[in-house]
Design an enzyme around this catalytic site. Structure first.
Site, PDB file in Angstrom:
ATOM      1  N   GLU A  84       0.764  -1.300  -0.148  1.00 58.47           N
ATOM      2  CA  GLU A  84       0.073  -0.135  -0.032  1.00 58.47           C
ATOM      3  C   GLU A  84       1.026   1.269  -0.084  1.00 58.47           C
ATOM      4  O   GLU A  84       1.680   1.592   0.882  1.00 58.47           O
ATOM      5  CB  GLU A  84      -1.043  -0.079   1.230  1.00 58.47           C
ATOM      6  CG  GLU A  84      -1.893   1.178   1.117  1.00 58.47           C
ATOM      7  CD  GLU A  84      -3.025   0.884   2.361  1.00 58.47           C
ATOM      8  OE1 GLU A  84      -3.057  -0.060   2.953  1.00 58.47           O
ATOM      9  OE2 GLU A  84      -3.722   1.978   2.636  1.00 58.47           O
ATOM     10  N   LYS A 262      -7.191  -0.628  11.596  1.00 53.60           N
ATOM     11  CA  LYS A 262      -6.576  -0.993  10.481  1.00 53.60           C
ATOM     12  C   LYS A 262      -5.325   0.017  10.108  1.00 53.60           C
ATOM     13  O   LYS A 262      -4.450  -0.596   9.537  1.00 53.60           O
ATOM     14  CB  LYS A 262      -7.761  -1.090   9.133  1.00 53.60           C
ATOM     15  CG  LYS A 262      -7.156  -1.659   8.049  1.00 53.60           C
ATOM     16  CD  LYS A 262      -6.432  -0.670   6.986  1.00 53.60           C
ATOM     17  CE  LYS A 262      -5.935  -1.344   5.576  1.00 53.60           C
ATOM     18  NZ  LYS A 262      -5.096  -0.497   5.010  1.00 53.60           N
ATOM     19  N   ASP A 278       4.500 -13.905  12.164  1.00 50.01           N
ATOM     20  CA  ASP A 278       3.026 -14.304  11.610  1.00 50.01           C
ATOM     21  C   ASP A 278       2.216 -13.070  11.870  1.00 50.01           C
ATOM     22  O   ASP A 278       1.838 -12.910  12.925  1.00 50.01           O
ATOM     23  CB  ASP A 278       2.854 -15.577  12.539  1.00 50.01           C
ATOM     24  CG  ASP A 278       1.454 -16.210  12.154  1.00 50.01           C
ATOM     25  OD1 ASP A 278       0.661 -15.510  11.840  1.00 50.01           O
ATOM     26  OD2 ASP A 278       1.240 -17.314  12.501  1.00 50.01           O
ATOM     27  N   HIS A 376      -2.088  10.279  -0.612  1.00 51.59           N
ATOM     28  CA  HIS A 376      -2.256   9.017  -1.376  1.00 51.59           C
ATOM     29  C   HIS A 376      -2.106   9.287  -2.873  1.00 51.59           C
ATOM     30  O   HIS A 376      -1.401   8.419  -3.452  1.00 51.59           O
ATOM     31  CB  HIS A 376      -3.544   8.575  -1.217  1.00 51.59           C
ATOM     32  CG  HIS A 376      -3.554   7.351   0.245  1.00 51.59           C
ATOM     33  ND1 HIS A 376      -3.246   6.075  -0.156  1.00 51.59           N
ATOM     34  CD2 HIS A 376      -4.032   7.682   1.156  1.00 51.59           C
ATOM     35  CE1 HIS A 376      -3.245   5.383   1.004  1.00 51.59           C
ATOM     36  NE2 HIS A 376      -3.816   6.373   1.816  1.00 51.59           N
TER      37      HIS A 376
HETATM   38  P1  NAD Z   1      10.077 -22.616  16.703  1.00 54.88           P
HETATM   39  O1  NAD Z   1       9.366 -23.845  17.123  1.00 54.88           O
HETATM   40  O2  NAD Z   1      10.372 -22.608  15.119  1.00 54.88           O
HETATM   41  O3  NAD Z   1      11.033 -21.913  17.513  1.00 54.88           O
HETATM   42  C1  NAD Z   1      10.977 -21.969  18.968  1.00 54.88           C
HETATM   43  C2  NAD Z   1      12.058 -22.922  19.521  1.00 54.88           C
HETATM   44  O4  NAD Z   1      13.246 -22.443  19.259  1.00 54.88           O
HETATM   45  C3  NAD Z   1      11.713 -22.817  21.043  1.00 54.88           C
HETATM   46  O5  NAD Z   1      10.828 -23.649  21.444  1.00 54.88           O
HETATM   47  C4  NAD Z   1      13.212 -23.155  21.725  1.00 54.88           C
HETATM   48  O6  NAD Z   1      13.374 -24.460  21.646  1.00 54.88           O
HETATM   49  C5  NAD Z   1      14.197 -22.658  20.446  1.00 54.88           C
HETATM   50  N1  NAD Z   1      14.930 -21.582  20.843  1.00 54.88           N
HETATM   51  C6  NAD Z   1      16.295 -21.459  20.615  1.00 54.88           C
HETATM   52  N2  NAD Z   1      16.614 -20.219  21.130  1.00 54.88           N
HETATM   53  C7  NAD Z   1      15.503 -19.676  21.733  1.00 54.88           C
HETATM   54  C8  NAD Z   1      15.491 -18.425  22.165  1.00 54.88           C
HETATM   55  N3  NAD Z   1      16.365 -17.451  22.384  1.00 54.88           N
HETATM   56  N4  NAD Z   1      14.184 -17.729  22.627  1.00 54.88           N
HETATM   57  C9  NAD Z   1      13.177 -18.750  22.382  1.00 54.88           C
HETATM   58  N5  NAD Z   1      13.418 -20.095  21.870  1.00 54.88           N
HETATM   59  C10 NAD Z   1      14.615 -20.296  21.418  1.00 54.88           C
HETATM   60  O7  NAD Z   1       8.789 -21.418  16.739  1.00 54.88           O
HETATM   61  P2  NAD Z   1       7.788 -21.043  17.720  1.00 54.88           P
HETATM   62  O8  NAD Z   1       8.130 -19.551  17.927  1.00 54.88           O
HETATM   63  O9  NAD Z   1       7.445 -21.932  18.811  1.00 54.88           O
HETATM   64  O10 NAD Z   1       6.602 -20.814  16.795  1.00 54.88           O
HETATM   65  C11 NAD Z   1       6.151 -20.031  15.842  1.00 54.88           C
HETATM   66  C12 NAD Z   1       5.773 -20.593  14.424  1.00 54.88           C
HETATM   67  O11 NAD Z   1       4.550 -21.159  14.801  1.00 54.88           O
HETATM   68  C13 NAD Z   1       5.393 -19.634  13.584  1.00 54.88           C
HETATM   69  O12 NAD Z   1       5.845 -19.673  12.302  1.00 54.88           O
HETATM   70  C14 NAD Z   1       3.857 -19.522  13.516  1.00 54.88           C
HETATM   71  O13 NAD Z   1       2.992 -19.387  12.238  1.00 54.88           O
HETATM   72  C15 NAD Z   1       3.459 -20.992  13.915  1.00 54.88           C
HETATM   73  N6  NAD Z   1       1.943 -21.190  14.218  1.00 54.88           N
HETATM   74  C16 NAD Z   1       1.289 -20.356  14.802  1.00 54.88           C
HETATM   75  C17 NAD Z   1       0.113 -20.869  15.451  1.00 54.88           C
HETATM   76  C18 NAD Z   1      -0.918 -19.600  16.089  1.00 54.88           C
HETATM   77  O14 NAD Z   1      -0.529 -18.393  16.084  1.00 54.88           O
HETATM   78  N7  NAD Z   1      -2.289 -19.849  16.308  1.00 54.88           N
HETATM   79  C19 NAD Z   1      -0.125 -22.087  15.425  1.00 54.88           C
HETATM   80  C20 NAD Z   1       0.655 -22.902  15.036  1.00 54.88           C
HETATM   81  C21 NAD Z   1       1.827 -22.433  14.588  1.00 54.88           C
END
Ligand code: NAD
Length: 423
Positions: A84, A262, A278, A376
């Site tokens: 946008e 928005k 996300d 715009h």
């Molecule tokens: P992930 O599992 O890829 O990474 C997180 C993991 O990284 C942690 O569990 C930990 O083991 C490790 N890690 C290493 N260094 C870290 C640090 N400094 N801090 C924290 N953790 C560290 O990702 P996530 O963040 O658990 O999940 C995010 C993904 O889940 C996104 O891609 C999202 O789109 C997706 N998702 C979203 C939903 C929702 O929003 N409802 C549902 C399902 C999946």
């Protein structure tokens, strides 16, 4: 163009050729040649093919940077991926105005996410709640056994909260597992934990666990930002009053609040996308939070201080990661995080909350004064010029003429293009 060393304050940035803009960002963020060259490259097909299913190719968005941001005393230039027009310019302009009174002050809470466990078919609700709470330590230990890395970083499952909800199917016990996800967004981490806990909840209570999933209403992971907008810089007391009149409608009317919010998300989503986060999660959390008191309302608040300056504040949940998810896989997301120089997910939340406030301020200021269309129009005119078939230098020539004539229409753009080509 004026530039202070390592300051994000720069005027005339938009007038520079793309190569010079990249050069500025390269210097500001200490990028290597290879990193700087990434701006013009698309995501490679092999990486894309690992990210989602049935891949055919990739879809590009323009990426720009908002300049002039001063947040908690530190200069930032903020990458934004968005289709946008006017959003990046508006954010940069708002940040320039905010600088007059010291920029943005922002803070983010601990990165606590909520995982829900829905328990059904319970005969003795009170007894079941007691059993869960009596076994809290064991439950948290099982949750933490799922993610040793998170625990080693000081995060992990920290607490349980129980809610009893009436439903058409009878009473439900909904347990919230509170997880400190450190620098991750946390969805995968939390979902793994709550899934592992389901059999324990069934054994303890004799009930049936149905859902076990993260909540996107991340209201324990809030970010706040505040800025004072100098009244003289924005046009004096009358403009402040007009601004507050415009803002007030968003506080009382969901029809206005939806558009108001928005506008906030215009900026927020663009940075969320640029950093590989996300944006659906952020959108869901923001809008659910805006309706937390039963009526959907503004995510920002404005008032006048004793000097008559305009004070703006924002508060919203921001479940953002700097590790995990797509942010580690997409090379441009990695690059954008380097440009921001963020060390923690909390710092990223503080930047993004500030940007959301800037975006909202810019929109309300335009709406309260010249109207939104003026800003715009010049970029809109360029889009119309492209639609008319203009290429390269023709785009600006056609767009400038459309703006000059105050008639930004496709048929006129085609006529102008033909005239240019005939000459
Ligand atoms: P992930 O599992 O890829 O990474 C997180 C993991 O990284 C942690 O569990 C930990 O083991 C490790 N890690 C290493 N260094 C870290 C640090 N400094 N801090 C924290 N953790 C560290 O990702 P996530 O963040 O658990 O999940 C995010 C993904 O889940 C996104 O891609 C999202 O789109 C997706 N998702 C979203 C939903 C929702 O929003 N409802 C549902 C399902 C999946």
């Amino acid at each position: 163009m004026s530039e202070e060393k390592l300051s994000s304050k720069i005027s005339g940035f938009y007038k520079l050729p793309v190569e010079e803009r990249i050069e500025f960002v390269k210097k500001f963020a200490g990028l290597t040649e290879d990193e700087a060259s990434l701006f013009s490259k698309s995501l490679d097909i092999e990486t894309a093919d690992k990210m989602i299913e049935n891949v055919l190719g990739t879809f590009d968005l323009p990426i720009g940077v908002a300049v002039n941001f001063l947040i908690n005393g530190r200069d930032y230039i903020i990458p934004m991926a968005i289709e946008e027009s006017s959003v990046v310019a508006a954010a940069s302009n708002a940040a320039k105005i905010a600088r007059v009174k010291g920029g943005f002050k922002a803070e983010a809470s601990e990165p606590l996410m909520i995982g829900q466990i829905q328990l059904l078919n319970i005969e003795d609700t009170e007894g079941a709640v007691k059993k869960i709470m009596d076994h809290k330590k064991e439950i948290l230990d099982v949750a933490n056994a799922q993610d040793k890395i998170l625990v080693s970083l000081g995060g992990g499952a920290k607490d349980l909260e129980i809610r009893i909800l009436d439903s058409p199917l009878g009473k439900m016990i909904v347990t919230h597992l509170i997880v400190d996800v450190r620098d991750a967004m946390g969805a995968n981490a939390v979902n793994t934990m709550v899934e592992a806990l389901a059999p324990i909840f069934e054994d303890l209570t004799g009930g049936k666990v149905r859902l076990k999933i993260l909540s996107n209403l991340a209201d324990k992971r809030l970010a706040r930002a505040k800025a004072v907008f100098d009244k003289e810089t924005i046009g004096g007391e009358k403009v402040v009053d007009a601004f507050l009149e415009s803002y007030t409608l968003a506080t009382i009317d969901p029809y206005r609040a939806a558009t108001h919010n928005k506008g906030i998300m215009n900026g927020i989503d663009a940075v969320v996308i640029a950093t590989g986060n996300d944006w659906r999660a952020i959108e869901a959390g923001a809008h659910a939070y805006a309706a937390r008191n039963g009526r959907y309302t503004s995510l920002t608040k404005y008032y006048k201080n004793e000097d008559g300056d305009l004070v703006g504040e924002i508060e919203l949940p921001l479940a953002l990661g700097i590790v995990g998810g797509a942010g580690n896989i997409h090379p441009k997301a990695v690059l954008c995080k380097k440009i921001l120089g963020v060390k923690t997910s909390r710092e990223l939340a503080e930047i993004i909350a500030s940007l959301g406030l800037a975006q909202n301020f810019a929109a309300l200021l335009a709406l309260s004064t010249v109207g939104i269309q003026k800003g715009h129009m010049s970029l809109h005119a360029k889009n119309i010029a492209v639609m008319a078939g203009a290429k390269g230098d023709e785009i600006d020539l056609v767009a400038d003429k459309l703006v000059e004539e105050g008639n930004i229409k496709l048929d006129r753009a085609k006529e102008i293009l033909e005239e240019i080509r005939n000459n």
